[in-house]
Design an enzyme around this catalytic site. Sequence first.
Site, PDB file in Angstrom:
ATOM      1  CG  ASP A   8     -42.941  -9.833   7.183  1.00  0.00           C
ATOM      2  OD1 ASP A   8     -42.987  -9.801   8.435  1.00  0.00           O
ATOM      3  OD2 ASP A   8     -43.943 -10.041   6.461  1.00  0.00           O
ATOM      4  CG  ASP A  10     -46.730 -14.068  10.712  1.00  0.00           C
ATOM      5  OD1 ASP A  10     -46.473 -13.549  11.808  1.00  0.00           O
ATOM      6  OD2 ASP A  10     -46.761 -15.295  10.532  1.00  0.00           O
TER       7      ASP A  10
HETATM    8  C1  XBP Z   1     -47.277 -10.154  11.684  1.00  0.00           C
HETATM    9  C2  XBP Z   1     -47.828  -9.726  12.979  1.00  0.00           C
HETATM   10  C3  XBP Z   1     -47.900 -10.719  14.101  1.00  0.00           C
HETATM   11  C4  XBP Z   1     -48.819 -11.870  13.718  1.00  0.00           C
HETATM   12  C5  XBP Z   1     -49.278 -12.648  14.932  1.00  0.00           C
HETATM   13  O1  XBP Z   1     -45.883 -10.259  11.867  1.00  0.00           O
HETATM   14  O2  XBP Z   1     -48.186  -8.565  13.125  1.00  0.00           O
HETATM   15  O3  XBP Z   1     -48.443 -10.038  15.216  1.00  0.00           O
HETATM   16  O4  XBP Z   1     -50.002 -11.336  13.118  1.00  0.00           O
HETATM   17  O5  XBP Z   1     -48.143 -13.110  15.659  1.00  0.00           O
HETATM   18  P1  XBP Z   1     -44.860 -10.045  10.601  1.00  0.00           P
HETATM   19  P2  XBP Z   1     -48.078 -12.864  17.252  1.00  0.00           P
HETATM   20  O6  XBP Z   1     -45.684  -9.748   9.351  1.00  0.00           O
HETATM   21  O7  XBP Z   1     -43.975  -8.883  11.014  1.00  0.00           O
HETATM   22  O8  XBP Z   1     -44.116 -11.346  10.486  1.00  0.00           O
HETATM   23  O9  XBP Z   1     -49.447 -13.238  17.800  1.00  0.00           O
HETATM   24  O10 XBP Z   1     -46.967 -13.769  17.737  1.00  0.00           O
HETATM   25  O11 XBP Z   1     -47.767 -11.397  17.396  1.00  0.00           O
HETATM   26 MG    MG Z   2     -45.908  -9.617   7.411  1.00  0.00          MG
END
Ligand code: XBP
Ligand code: MG
Length: 237
Positions: A8, A10
């Site tokens: 993953d 973020d």
């Molecule tokens: C986390 C999310 C993303 C980010 C914001 O993604 O849910 O929506 O919060 O990015 P992950 P965007 O943990 O799956 O990496 O504004 O581009 O959606």
């Molecule tokens: Mg994440």
Amino acid sequence: MLKAIIFDVDGTLAETEELHRIAFNKAFADNNLPWHWDRARYRELLKVSGGKERIRHFIETDDLPQRQRADLKQFILRLHRHKTSVYTQLVADGKAELRPGVRQLIDAAGSSGVRLAIATTTSLPNVEALLQASFNGAGDDLFEVICAGDSVPEKKPAPDIYLDALRLLELPADACVAIEDSRNGLLSAVGAGIATVITPGIYTNDQDFSEAQLVVANLNAPEVSALLVGARDLKAG
Ligand code: XBP
Ligand code: MG
């Protein structure tokens, strides 16, 4: 036998959700919107995967007049595009750093012949900015498969993004391990049949991870490198 690790982004590769929150609030201010997401509110809103979906959810719960806009879809798209430009600049300015143990695990996987992939809800430009800033542009070579954002019809917790990563890796779920920080991500990976290691982030440390194979504070935990031992032994032949 472990053949690939699917990361993953973020909260997992880097603790980036605080930067996303800052970027959302800057985009709201730049567009003269009277909205501000504090940490407590953002923790709640993060339960909605995807920035565009998060903005729409916020409008539907907090700003009913905006919901009446005839151009709501375009309005959200434009606002989110602005947020993404703010976010990618923050990352390019070095504001995001890899979480402890991430770089070491990536290096160890490389020397064990374990392939690497990404499965994320975040937008592709955000992934590219983080890889560029963290691996001096070598990120695209490190991660053989990158599945991100709107490339799938259903975002996490749906399994779509992980099923795409398996398809592109041409591997079965039991040859892979997923690494996640959130319950949405855990449900997505487990929904695709993939054993999952959780490293809770600052916004997800209160969530339920009972379906996880392993929950560790960070990827420098000894249990994590043990995942690679099997792969290394086999590679050694
Ligand atoms: C986390 C999310 C993303 C980010 C914001 O993604 O849910 O929506 O919060 O990015 P992950 P965007 O943990 O799956 O990496 O504004 O581009 O959606
Ligand atoms: Mg994440």
